[in-house]
Each structure stands twice: as structure tokens, then as C-alpha cells.
Design an enzyme around this catalytic site. Structure first.
Site, mmCIF file in Angstrom:
data_model
loop_
_atom_site.group_PDB
_atom_site.id
_atom_site.type_symbol
_atom_site.label_atom_id
_atom_site.label_comp_id
_atom_site.label_asym_id
_atom_site.label_seq_id
_atom_site.Cartn_x
_atom_site.Cartn_y
_atom_site.Cartn_z
ATOM 1 N N TYR A 237 -25.585 -1.960 -13.586
ATOM 2 C CA TYR A 237 -26.213 -0.776 -14.183
ATOM 3 C C TYR A 237 -25.499 0.471 -13.690
ATOM 4 O O TYR A 237 -24.717 0.437 -12.731
ATOM 5 C CB TYR A 237 -27.715 -0.719 -13.886
ATOM 6 C CG TYR A 237 -28.101 -0.254 -12.495
ATOM 7 C CD1 TYR A 237 -28.361 1.091 -12.226
ATOM 8 C CD2 TYR A 237 -28.237 -1.159 -11.441
ATOM 9 C CE1 TYR A 237 -28.732 1.524 -10.960
ATOM 10 C CE2 TYR A 237 -28.615 -0.743 -10.173
ATOM 11 C CZ TYR A 237 -28.854 0.600 -9.931
ATOM 12 O OH TYR A 237 -29.225 1.023 -8.672
ATOM 13 N N CYS A 238 -25.778 1.594 -14.348
ATOM 14 C CA CYS A 238 -25.162 2.872 -13.986
ATOM 15 C C CYS A 238 -26.196 3.968 -14.195
ATOM 16 O O CYS A 238 -27.378 3.761 -13.927
ATOM 17 C CB CYS A 238 -23.908 3.107 -14.811
ATOM 18 S SG CYS A 238 -24.203 3.116 -16.600
ATOM 19 N N GLY A 239 -25.774 5.128 -14.698
ATOM 20 C CA GLY A 239 -26.729 6.196 -14.955
ATOM 21 C C GLY A 239 -27.503 5.983 -16.241
ATOM 22 O O GLY A 239 -28.731 6.073 -16.260
#
Length: 289
Positions: A237-239
Site C-alpha cells: 500500500y501507499c498513500g
């Protein structure tokens, strides 16, 4: 299917198509940045010959409530309508590129690959193309509508209710910057920090100075530093679910299939009561949204 092409390989695919020796090639320009989400002006000024512009904000994501994050996945029917508007047909090869180390192009790669399309990313993007002395053109390309039929992908994404269990049983990668991961840097989201149990590995650790992905052996070493090896269960995942798909591409190049949590931190941090870890350790100092 291969995932990356060089400028020379793209030209080879196009020439084969021109001579009826291979499938048609549709080149897609996915220029987008967090600080400049509208890439069409740059596209109109100069793009690869025949490239069609893809609007990440409106075609590779959908508008929704904040609780679903900043870039929720588009519905399959909507993505199919967009893909037909790009002129894509069944059996075509799609080649995506951008001007930001492949981050936005990888979003298109992830979406189309799981929908059954043979899709590649131009390694190094438009900068690699220009560095080879190859031509660009200006203006807008409006192709005849395609008739591609997209399939519903399964098994390579996590929903918000599955993330905590995955972090306990597998390796959950947070590919934001260390400052975002630790909560030291203010973000666009309600709170800072990371999902408890997540390991930090910034997305750009997989990219060389020329904007291309590192070679597979080097990628394997990068991921081994985060505890990932053959057989590891990995999710990313990221932002807001864009850079995470770039890391999924890098993992694929290293021979590791990974799931993606598309909602990412922008979804997690908008759900009151969910746990948040602050600091540089996976479980850090625990608090809540």
C-alpha cells in the site's frame, strides 16, 4: 506476458504490427503527478507518436467519499468504456508510459493486466524515448473506438477488512517515504503514521537514477532487505494506491507476485477507530484514527 519494454522493443512491436506479423500496439500516455495531476497540457505539447492520453484521476480512479480513499478503483464497466475510448481492442498490446519513473503508468498496467489485457510499461518512460533520439509529436490523438472486453480480476487486491490479518500473517509493505510512514511529516490525510505491522520500503528504492526499474537481481536484493524472498506472501500500500502498483510491478519483475491494498493510507486513515502505528518500527507507538 512480459511487463516492461524498452524503446527499441516498442519499435520492434510496432513494426511487427505494421507488417501483419503481430498484434496491434496501442501506446497510452499516463502523465500524472501528485503535485500536477492534470498531464494533458504536457501531452498535447509533446508525446510519443500515436499515443493516446489517459486521465488517471478520471479514468483510472472514480469519485467517491473520503472513506474510500483518494483514488478508489474504477468500476470494471467504467474502465472498459475508457479503454474502448483509447481505441483498445481484444488481442492488442497496450504500452503505458509517463514522465515520473513509471509510477502512473504502473497504475494502468495493474488495472489492465488484472482485466486480461496484454499490457507493458515503457521502462524509463518518455525520457528514455527522448534519450534515444526518437521523435515526438504534438496535438491530440483521437482514435476510433475499440471493442475490448475486460474481465474481472480476482485474488490480487486487499479490502480494508483484510489488511490487519495480512499484516500479521504476511509482509505488508508501506512504500511511502520514511517521514510519511513514521508520521513525522504532515500528509493530505486525517492522521499520520502507518498500518500496524507494515514494513517501510519507499517505492523509489526500486528505481535507478535513469528512471528505469532496477534489474531483477538488484530488485531481489532490495526486497530481501525488507524480509521478502521467494514464497513470501506480500501486499503493498501507499498513500492512495498509485505508487503501490508501481512496487507491485517491481515485485513482479523480481519474480514475486504481490497483492495491492488500493485504498491505502488515504482509506485507512479515514475510518475512525482503526489502529495507527507511529514511529519507525512496524508496531511502533499505537494510537487510533
Amino acid at each position: 506476458m512480459t511487463n516492461l519494454v524498452s524503446p527499441a522493443q516498442l519499435i520492434h512491436l510496432q513494426r511487427r504490427a505494421e507488417h501483419g506479423e503481430g498484434p496491434a500496439v496501442r501506446v497510452l500516455d499516463v502523465r500524472w503527478r501528485l503535485d500536477r495531476p492534470e498531464g494533458r497540457p504536457e501531452y498535447v505539447r509533446a508525446h510519443l507518436p500515436g499515443a493516446v492520453y489517459v486521465d488517471l484521476e478520471h479514468e483510472l480512479a472514480c469519485r467517491s467519499e473520503p472513506e474510500r480513499g483518494r483514488h478508489p478503483l474504477p468500476a470494471l464497466d467504467d474502465l472498459q468504456v475508457a479503454a474502448r475510448g483509447w481505441g483498445l481492442h481484444d488481442e492488442d498490446i497496450a504500452v503505458a508510459y509517463d514522465d515520473n519513473r513509471g509510477v502512473a503508468a504502473a497504475r494502468l498496467w495493474w488495472l489492465l493486466r488484472r482485466a486480461g489485457v496484454d499490457v507493458r510499461v515503457l521502462d524509463g518512460g518518455i525520457r528514455a524515448w527522448v534519450a534515444e533520439g526518437l521523435p515526438l509529436e504534438g496535438g491530440d490523438v483521437l482514435p476510433e473506438a475499440g471493442d475490448v472486453v475486460l474481465a474481472a480480476g480476482e485474488g490480487d487486491r486487499l479490502e480494508i477488512g483484510e489488511v490487519a490479518d495480512f499484516a500479521r500473517d504476511g509482509i505488508l509493505l508501506d512504500v511511502r517515504t520514511p517521514e510519511q510512514y513514521s508520521g513525522a511529516q504532515a500528509s493530505l490525510d486525517p492522521v499520520g503514521g502507518h498500518i500496524p505491522g507494515a514494513v517501510n520500503l519507499p517505492a523509489m528504492a526500486t528505481v535507478g537514477g535513469d528512471g528505469r526499474l532496477l534489474p531483477p537481481a538488484a530488485l531481489q536484493r532490495v526486497f530481501a532487505g525488507a524480509g521478502i524472498r521467494d514464497g513470501s506472501r506480500v501486499a503493498v500500500y501507499c498513500g492512495s494506491g498509485v505508487a503501490a502498483m508501481h512496487t507491485a510491478l517491481a515485485l513482479e519483475q523480481a519474480g514475486i507476485r504481490a497483492a495491492v491494498y488500493p485504498g491505502s493510507w488515504s482509506e485507512w486513515s479515514n475510518h475512525r477507530g482503526l489502529p495507527v502505528a507511529v514511529g519507525i518500527l512496524p508496531y511502533g507507538r499505537l494510537t487510533a484514527v
